[in-house]
Design an enzyme around this catalytic site. Structure first.
Site, short mmCIF file in Angstrom:
data_model
loop_
_atom_site.label_atom_id
_atom_site.label_comp_id
_atom_site.label_asym_id
_atom_site.label_seq_id
_atom_site.Cartn_x
_atom_site.Cartn_y
_atom_site.Cartn_z
N ASP A 100 -33.92 24.66 26.81
CA ASP A 100 -34.23 26.10 26.79
C ASP A 100 -35.73 26.36 26.81
O ASP A 100 -36.54 25.53 26.37
CB ASP A 100 -33.68 26.73 25.50
N HIS A 146 -32.54 32.28 30.86
CA HIS A 146 -32.73 32.46 29.42
C HIS A 146 -33.53 33.74 29.14
O HIS A 146 -34.22 33.83 28.13
CB HIS A 146 -33.46 31.25 28.83
N HIS A 155 -37.45 36.48 26.26
CA HIS A 155 -36.81 35.94 25.05
C HIS A 155 -36.57 36.99 23.97
O HIS A 155 -36.52 36.67 22.78
CB HIS A 155 -37.62 34.78 24.46
N HIS A 197 -35.54 21.87 23.54
CA HIS A 197 -36.57 22.72 24.14
C HIS A 197 -37.69 21.84 24.68
O HIS A 197 -38.37 21.17 23.89
CB HIS A 197 -37.15 23.68 23.09
#
Length: 261
Positions: free
Chosen positions: A72, A123, A127, A217
């Site tokens: 991510d 994604h 965010h 990540h």
């Protein structure tokens, strides 16, 4: 502070991701039904649909001990090194990309990941927690990244991961409209909170399970160095690494549906 990333990038991402691990067991709450990989496979026809995008050959996860490796909040400065590792190990991953200061900052990395057979997913643009936004804001967060990825790779994503795993009926509706399935996870390393690669590796290995979805990540310093050990150990345990669509095959991700192991 990351040596290779701006303070603003790290603080923004960390603030949004910090609650992720605590949500693993309750992510599909908020009244949202979820579908497991096994259920997705069971609903599908036996014939696996071939992709026209040059993605890796399908794996029969009803027979193989499959697990999906996902990343991510990238791409970032560490992503090319990660792609080198994945190429060496012959593993394909799923990348849930952020738009602002990521997709638009590292376009060559996005193109490379797609060209090398990795699944490119969404994604959001900045965010933001989608469950706290108005419908038009949710759509904008998703669609801007859709368009940015399509411009670089020629293909809009079909998967998305909501920041912090937070979703609701409005997020589901926007996802369905944009042709996006929602994908959560079953294993996470809290790599936003540590640079200890050995600890990251241990946490993932402790949580690994068949039909699992690993969340990492690639924007953090300790994560990419942990990946070779994770791949080697899980391969030794008999796992086959797949992308999220491969995990669901012969089913295909359905827009708006929430997938969680």
């Amino acid at each position: 502070m990351l040596k290779t990333a701006s303070r603003s990038t790290r603080s923004r991402a960390a603030a949004g991701i910090a609650a992720a691990a605590a949500l693993v067991l309750t992510l599909a709450g908020c009244g949202q039904d979820s579908t497991s990989p096994q259920e997705a496979r069971g609903r599908a026809a036996t014939e696996i649909r071939a992709k026209a995008t040059g993605s890796p050959a399908a794996v029969d996860c009803a027979k193989a001990k499959c697990i999906a490796l996902t990343f991510d909040a990238g791409p970032g400065p560490h992503t090319p090194q990660l792609l080198d590792i994945l190429k060496e190990k012959k593993v394909h991953a799923t990348f849930f990309l952020l738009g602002r200061k990521h997709v638009d900052t590292y376009p060559d990395t996005v193109r490379r990941a797609a060209a090398e057979g990795h699944e490119i997913a969404n994604h959001t643009w900045t965010h933001r927690r989608l469950d706290q936004l108005k419908p038009d804001e949710i759509r904008s967060e998703l669609d801007r990244t859709q368009q940015a990825v399509k411009a670089l790779t020629g293909r809009a994503p079909t998967l998305m991961r909501p920041p912090q795993g937070r979703t609701n009926d409005e997020v589901t509706a926007a996802s369905k409209e944009l042709g996006l399935s929602q994908v959560l996870w079953s294993a996470t390393a809290k790599d936003y909170a540590t640079t200890d690669s050995a600890l990251i590796r241990k946490r993932i290995l402790d949580q690994a399970s068949r039909d699992g979805i690993i969340l990492l990540h690639d924007i953090y310093d300790g994560t990419v160095p942990a990946v070779p050990g994770i791949i080697d150990e899980l391969t030794e345990r008999g796992y086959t690494f797949v992308t999220v669509p491969q995990l669901l095959a012969p089913g295909t991700p359905e827009p708006g549906t929430l997938y969680r192991p």
